[in-house]
Design a protein around this motif. Structure first.
Motif, PDB file in Angstrom:
ATOM      1  N   VAL A 149       0.901  -1.315  -0.053  1.00 44.06           N
ATOM      2  CA  VAL A 149      -0.072   0.033  -0.016  1.00 44.06           C
ATOM      3  C   VAL A 149       0.862   1.296   0.092  1.00 44.06           C
ATOM      4  N   VAL A 150       1.913   1.175   0.810  1.00 45.50           N
ATOM      5  CA  VAL A 150       2.804   2.619   0.854  1.00 45.50           C
ATOM      6  C   VAL A 150       3.472   2.620  -0.476  1.00 45.50           C
ATOM      7  N   THR A 151       4.092   1.541  -1.062  1.00 47.23           N
ATOM      8  CA  THR A 151       4.740   1.759  -2.411  1.00 47.23           C
ATOM      9  C   THR A 151       3.904   2.234  -3.285  1.00 47.23           C
ATOM     10  N   THR A 152       2.720   1.662  -3.423  1.00 49.55           N
ATOM     11  CA  THR A 152       1.658   1.907  -4.225  1.00 49.55           C
ATOM     12  C   THR A 152       1.354   3.575  -4.135  1.00 49.55           C
ATOM     13  N   ILE A 153       1.084   4.051  -3.217  1.00 48.89           N
ATOM     14  CA  ILE A 153       0.697   5.364  -2.848  1.00 48.89           C
ATOM     15  C   ILE A 153       2.060   6.351  -3.357  1.00 48.89           C
ATOM     16  N   SER A 154       3.381   5.570  -3.100  1.00 49.00           N
ATOM     17  CA  SER A 154       4.467   6.352  -3.473  1.00 49.00           C
ATOM     18  C   SER A 154       4.574   6.444  -4.853  1.00 49.00           C
ATOM     19  N   VAL A 155       4.269   5.291  -5.498  1.00 47.76           N
ATOM     20  CA  VAL A 155       4.149   5.432  -7.027  1.00 47.76           C
ATOM     21  C   VAL A 155       3.056   6.358  -7.555  1.00 47.76           C
ATOM     22  N   GLY A 156       2.039   6.471  -6.983  1.00 42.90           N
ATOM     23  CA  GLY A 156       1.007   7.418  -7.218  1.00 42.90           C
ATOM     24  C   GLY A 156       1.516   9.114  -7.207  1.00 42.90           C
ATOM     25  N   ILE A 157       2.150   9.195  -6.168  1.00 45.10           N
ATOM     26  CA  ILE A 157       2.768  10.471  -5.649  1.00 45.10           C
ATOM     27  C   ILE A 157       3.919  10.850  -6.718  1.00 45.10           C
ATOM     28  N   GLY A 158       4.588   9.803  -7.123  1.00 47.12           N
ATOM     29  CA  GLY A 158       5.624   9.982  -8.002  1.00 47.12           C
ATOM     30  C   GLY A 158       5.211  10.397  -9.496  1.00 47.12           C
ATOM     31  N   THR A 159       4.087   9.665  -9.777  1.00 48.20           N
ATOM     32  CA  THR A 159       3.300  10.015 -11.133  1.00 48.20           C
ATOM     33  C   THR A 159       2.840  11.079 -11.108  1.00 48.20           C
ATOM     34  N   LEU A 160       2.396  11.814  -9.935  1.00 47.04           N
ATOM     35  CA  LEU A 160       1.730  13.192  -9.933  1.00 47.04           C
ATOM     36  C   LEU A 160       2.704  14.093 -10.057  1.00 47.04           C
ATOM     37  N   ILE A 161       3.776  13.793  -9.224  1.00 47.10           N
ATOM     38  CA  ILE A 161       4.984  14.834  -9.507  1.00 47.10           C
ATOM     39  C   ILE A 161       5.647  15.030 -10.798  1.00 47.10           C
ATOM     40  N   SER A 162       5.730  13.773 -11.481  1.00 49.95           N
ATOM     41  CA  SER A 162       6.127  13.497 -13.076  1.00 49.95           C
ATOM     42  C   SER A 162       5.339  14.453 -13.733  1.00 49.95           C
ATOM     43  N   GLY A 163       3.947  14.031 -13.609  1.00 50.75           N
ATOM     44  CA  GLY A 163       3.082  14.712 -14.703  1.00 50.75           C
ATOM     45  C   GLY A 163       3.051  16.232 -14.520  1.00 50.75           C
ATOM     46  N   THR A 164       3.236  16.725 -13.184  1.00 48.42           N
ATOM     47  CA  THR A 164       3.151  18.160 -13.047  1.00 48.42           C
ATOM     48  C   THR A 164       4.420  18.897 -13.466  1.00 48.42           C
ATOM     49  N   ILE A 165       5.783  18.192 -13.482  1.00 51.51           N
ATOM     50  CA  ILE A 165       7.070  18.697 -13.910  1.00 51.51           C
ATOM     51  C   ILE A 165       6.628  18.827 -15.440  1.00 51.51           C
ATOM     52  N   PHE A 166       6.250  17.516 -15.948  1.00 52.40           N
ATOM     53  CA  PHE A 166       6.553  17.654 -17.352  1.00 52.40           C
ATOM     54  C   PHE A 166       5.544  18.701 -17.901  1.00 52.40           C
ATOM     55  N   LEU A 167       4.253  18.628 -17.337  1.00 51.84           N
ATOM     56  CA  LEU A 167       3.210  19.792 -17.959  1.00 51.84           C
ATOM     57  C   LEU A 167       3.904  21.166 -17.735  1.00 51.84           C
ATOM     58  N   SER A 168       4.526  21.367 -16.755  1.00 54.33           N
ATOM     59  CA  SER A 168       4.964  22.747 -16.259  1.00 54.33           C
ATOM     60  C   SER A 168       6.310  23.117 -17.333  1.00 54.33           C
ATOM     61  N   VAL A 169       7.003  22.251 -17.660  1.00 55.08           N
ATOM     62  CA  VAL A 169       8.295  22.534 -18.444  1.00 55.08           C
ATOM     63  C   VAL A 169       7.789  22.565 -19.845  1.00 55.08           C
ATOM     64  N   ALA A 170       6.909  21.792 -20.358  1.00 58.03           N
ATOM     65  CA  ALA A 170       6.383  21.802 -21.625  1.00 58.03           C
ATOM     66  C   ALA A 170       5.568  22.862 -21.921  1.00 58.03           C
ATOM     67  N   LEU A 171       4.751  23.382 -20.990  1.00 56.05           N
ATOM     68  CA  LEU A 171       3.717  24.449 -21.428  1.00 56.05           C
ATOM     69  C   LEU A 171       4.434  25.846 -21.035  1.00 56.05           C
ATOM     70  N   PHE A 172       5.075  25.972 -19.874  1.00 58.38           N
ATOM     71  CA  PHE A 172       5.450  27.379 -19.362  1.00 58.38           C
ATOM     72  C   PHE A 172       6.809  27.581 -19.813  1.00 58.38           C
ATOM     73  N   ALA A 173       7.635  26.606 -19.512  1.00 60.01           N
ATOM     74  CA  ALA A 173       9.216  26.962 -19.665  1.00 60.01           C
ATOM     75  C   ALA A 173       9.417  26.925 -21.397  1.00 60.01           C
ATOM     76  N   MET A 174       8.925  25.786 -21.809  1.00 63.15           N
ATOM     77  CA  MET A 174       9.113  25.753 -23.332  1.00 63.15           C
ATOM     78  C   MET A 174       8.169  26.335 -24.428  1.00 63.15           C
ATOM     79  N   GLY A 175       6.989  26.851 -23.812  1.00 66.62           N
ATOM     80  CA  GLY A 175       5.989  27.635 -24.356  1.00 66.62           C
ATOM     81  C   GLY A 175       5.307  26.628 -25.255  1.00 66.62           C
ATOM     82  N   THR A 176       5.139  25.389 -25.118  1.00 69.37           N
ATOM     83  CA  THR A 176       4.594  24.757 -26.152  1.00 69.37           C
ATOM     84  C   THR A 176       2.866  25.211 -26.124  1.00 69.37           C
ATOM     85  N   ASP A 177       2.400  25.137 -27.353  1.00 69.76           N
ATOM     86  CA  ASP A 177       1.011  25.362 -27.293  1.00 69.76           C
ATOM     87  C   ASP A 177       0.389  24.279 -27.947  1.00 69.76           C
ATOM     88  N   VAL A 178      -0.584  23.495 -27.155  1.00 68.93           N
ATOM     89  CA  VAL A 178      -1.300  22.424 -27.492  1.00 68.93           C
ATOM     90  C   VAL A 178      -2.632  22.575 -27.560  1.00 68.93           C
TER      91      VAL A 178
END
Length: 177
Positions: A102-131
């Motif tokens: 349960v703890v490792t699954t929650i950790s994977v969920g948190i990791g995926t949430l962090i990953s998605g947030t970083i990816f979208l932030s870099v792609a949309l705000f830092a790179m200026g990608t318009d999708v």
């Protein structure tokens, strides 16, 4: 670094890449990331800085090469590299609890949430990608479902890998548990 462990890490990332390639993209080309799930499993098996660096960098490059998101190469490398070390920190802080599914699954969920947030932030705000879709729509329609999808995939895949590793001669965190 042990050669057998490098081979196991390469197999994990390779399997994740193969699964990532066959999953079709949805909502502006984004899709659930099996490479990320396998990177998390690799970090759980080998929770050291060197292995985490290799897993994060290789996962980022391969995700970037096969992404369907416009201009997603660099955001993938940044996202996976940062997420790998954040996930390692979570694993090291929760070291005694990482044997609990349960703890490792929650950790994977948190990791995926962090990953998605970083990816979208870099792609949309830092790179200026318009999708054609704002951050919150992409976050709610892709990242949140990916959290559930990756957690579900982890629940299925990780016990199989645990059994295989315990039967082998690999020196992992599981062999010390």
């Amino acid at each position: 670094m042990n050669t057998k462990n490098l081979v196991l890490m390469a197999l994990l990332i390779g399997i994740g890449t193969a699964l990532y390639v066959v999953i079709p993209g949805f909502v502006q080309g984004m899709k659930p990331d099996f490479i990320l799930t396998m990177m998390f499993i690799g970090i759980l098996l080998f929770p050291t800085l060197k292995e985490t660096f290799l897993l994060g960098l290789s996962a980022g490059v391969l995700s970037g090469l096969f992404t369907t998101f416009p201009a997603g190469f660099l955001p993938n490398i940044i996202d996976k590299s940062v997420t790998a070390f954040v996930f390692l920190a979570i694993v090291l802080v929760l070291k005694k609890l990482t044997t609990n599914m349960v703890v490792t699954t929650i950790s994977v969920g948190i990791g995926t949430l962090i990953s998605g947030t970083i990816f979208l932030s870099v792609a949309l705000f830092a790179m200026g990608t318009d999708v054609g879709a704002p951050f919150l729509i992409l976050f709610s329609s892709v990242v949140l479902p990916a959290v559930a999808f990756n957690a579900g995939a982890f629940i299925v895949i990780y016990p199989i890998i645990q059994k295989l590793v315990k039967r082998s001669n690999f020196k992992t965190s599981l062999s010390n548990a």
